[in-house]
Write an enzyme that holds these catalytic residues in place. Sequence first.
Site, PDB file in Angstrom:
ATOM      1  N   ASN A 161      -1.727   0.097   7.206  1.00  0.00           N
ATOM      2  CA  ASN A 161      -1.127  -1.148   7.697  1.00  0.00           C
ATOM      3  C   ASN A 161      -0.285  -1.851   6.637  1.00  0.00           C
ATOM      4  OD1 ASN A 161      -3.213  -1.980   6.130  1.00  0.00           O
ATOM      5  ND2 ASN A 161      -4.388  -2.972   7.752  1.00  0.00           N
ATOM      6  N   HIS A 169      -1.882  -5.196   1.661  1.00  0.00           N
ATOM      7  CA  HIS A 169      -3.135  -5.909   1.457  1.00  0.00           C
ATOM      8  C   HIS A 169      -2.759  -7.336   1.123  1.00  0.00           C
ATOM      9  CE1 HIS A 169      -6.965  -7.299  -0.092  1.00  0.00           C
ATOM     10  NE2 HIS A 169      -6.277  -7.846  -1.073  1.00  0.00           N
ATOM     11  N   THR A 229      -4.991  -7.282  10.898  1.00  0.00           N
ATOM     12  CA  THR A 229      -5.437  -5.999  10.335  1.00  0.00           C
ATOM     13  C   THR A 229      -5.056  -4.821  11.237  1.00  0.00           C
ATOM     14  OG1 THR A 229      -7.352  -7.181   9.467  1.00  0.00           O
ATOM     15  CG2 THR A 229      -7.474  -4.775   9.454  1.00  0.00           C
ATOM     16  N   ARG A 240      -1.058 -14.298   4.908  1.00  0.00           N
ATOM     17  CA  ARG A 240      -1.772 -13.623   6.001  1.00  0.00           C
ATOM     18  C   ARG A 240      -0.958 -13.728   7.298  1.00  0.00           C
ATOM     19  NH1 ARG A 240      -6.106 -10.274   4.753  1.00  0.00           N
ATOM     20  NH2 ARG A 240      -6.632 -10.457   6.945  1.00  0.00           N
ATOM     21  N   LYS A 278       0.838  -1.199   0.000  1.00  0.00           N
ATOM     22  CA  LYS A 278       0.000   0.000   0.000  1.00  0.00           C
ATOM     23  C   LYS A 278       0.880   1.261   0.000  1.00  0.00           C
ATOM     24  CE  LYS A 278      -3.891  -2.214   2.487  1.00  0.00           C
ATOM     25  NZ  LYS A 278      -4.654  -2.178   3.751  1.00  0.00           N
TER      26      LYS A 278
HETATM   27  P1  GDP Z   1      -7.263  -6.948   5.981  1.00  0.00           P
HETATM   28  O1  GDP Z   1      -7.745  -8.064   5.105  1.00  0.00           O
HETATM   29  O2  GDP Z   1      -6.442  -7.445   7.151  1.00  0.00           O
HETATM   30  O3  GDP Z   1      -6.521  -5.864   5.206  1.00  0.00           O
HETATM   31  O4  GDP Z   1      -8.543  -6.247   6.651  1.00  0.00           O
HETATM   32  P2  GDP Z   1     -10.017  -5.961   6.062  1.00  0.00           P
HETATM   33  O5  GDP Z   1     -10.199  -6.661   4.756  1.00  0.00           O
HETATM   34  O6  GDP Z   1     -11.007  -6.233   7.148  1.00  0.00           O
HETATM   35  O7  GDP Z   1      -9.990  -4.373   5.827  1.00  0.00           O
HETATM   36  C1  GDP Z   1      -9.368  -3.814   4.706  1.00  0.00           C
HETATM   37  C2  GDP Z   1      -8.572  -2.601   5.131  1.00  0.00           C
HETATM   38  O8  GDP Z   1      -9.475  -1.613   5.650  1.00  0.00           O
HETATM   39  C3  GDP Z   1      -7.583  -2.797   6.264  1.00  0.00           C
HETATM   40  O9  GDP Z   1      -6.364  -3.336   5.841  1.00  0.00           O
HETATM   41  C4  GDP Z   1      -7.433  -1.392   6.808  1.00  0.00           C
HETATM   42  O10 GDP Z   1      -6.569  -0.595   5.993  1.00  0.00           O
HETATM   43  C5  GDP Z   1      -8.858  -0.845   6.664  1.00  0.00           C
HETATM   44  N1  GDP Z   1      -9.655  -1.064   7.887  1.00  0.00           N
HETATM   45  C6  GDP Z   1     -10.154  -2.252   8.320  1.00  0.00           C
HETATM   46  N2  GDP Z   1     -10.836  -2.113   9.461  1.00  0.00           N
HETATM   47  C7  GDP Z   1     -10.776  -0.786   9.746  1.00  0.00           C
HETATM   48  C8  GDP Z   1     -11.291   0.018  10.836  1.00  0.00           C
HETATM   49  O11 GDP Z   1     -11.945  -0.474  11.757  1.00  0.00           O
HETATM   50  N3  GDP Z   1     -11.035   1.355  10.780  1.00  0.00           N
HETATM   51  C9  GDP Z   1     -10.317   1.938   9.777  1.00  0.00           C
HETATM   52  N4  GDP Z   1     -10.109   3.249   9.830  1.00  0.00           N
HETATM   53  N5  GDP Z   1      -9.794   1.216   8.770  1.00  0.00           N
HETATM   54  C10 GDP Z   1     -10.026  -0.116   8.744  1.00  0.00           C
HETATM   55 MG    MG Z   2      -9.234  -8.065   3.646  1.00  0.00          MG
END
Ligand code: GDP
Ligand code: MG
Length: 192
Positions: free
Chosen positions: A156, A159, A125, A119, A9
């Site tokens: 973070n 992806h 996350t 992962r 990212k």
């Molecule tokens: P990942 O698969 O671990 O990347 O997590 P997700 O698919 O659930 O979410 C996608 C992305 O959205 C994450 O990597 C974060 O950049 C963002 N994100 C997820 N949850 C949150 C949250 O609760 N708050 C905020 N601000 N960003 C979030």
């Molecule tokens: Mg995801």
Amino acid sequence: MEQTLIILKPDAVSRGLSGEIIKRFEQAGLKIVAGRFQKVDRELAGKHYPADRESFLRGMGQKTLENYEKMGADPVKMLGSKDTLEIGKMIREWLIDYITSAPVLALVLEAPHAVELVRKIGGHTLPLLSPPGTIRGDFAYDSSFLANTAKRAIKNLVHASGSVEEAKYEIPLWFKASEIHAYERVEEKVMR
Ligand code: GDP
Ligand code: MG
């Protein structure tokens, strides 16, 4: 054999961490089979974070609500809603802003159990829940509190496709079949 999509990212690229991150995947035996450095447009970003994947949207909304509860903060006051889907949609917009803000490096990685392995190497996350030794645990310093307060996505670094189904949906969005290459890494000879 499994393939998975990873994206370094904008924060990973702008912090000069691309090499360090790729090294970790490569040394764990993940084979790079496709790669592109690119600025993402809103159309691709919107497909990558689909508006109709309700479980994904609600999952992000749920995490946010739990976070607000832990902080003793009122989600209605801060975000205007306590509905997980509404909050998820809001975070999706933040995510699209984030991933289109600067160039990213997208890669397809291949290995047995690639999705789960990536992962594990990437971490949780939420940076706070990412143990040391993971990419997010070692390098991400953001928090959901900071991100939610600033109304932006959590920075973070990476992806990674969340499941084999997600990988099968995401890979063709980013790469044509002709851009994904088959070749042999030396370990494969040893494992035969
Ligand atoms: P990942 O698969 O671990 O990347 O997590 P997700 O698919 O659930 O979410 C996608 C992305 O959205 C994450 O990597 C974060 O950049 C963002 N994100 C997820 N949850 C949150 C949250 O609760 N708050 C905020 N601000 N960003 C979030
Ligand atoms: Mg995801």
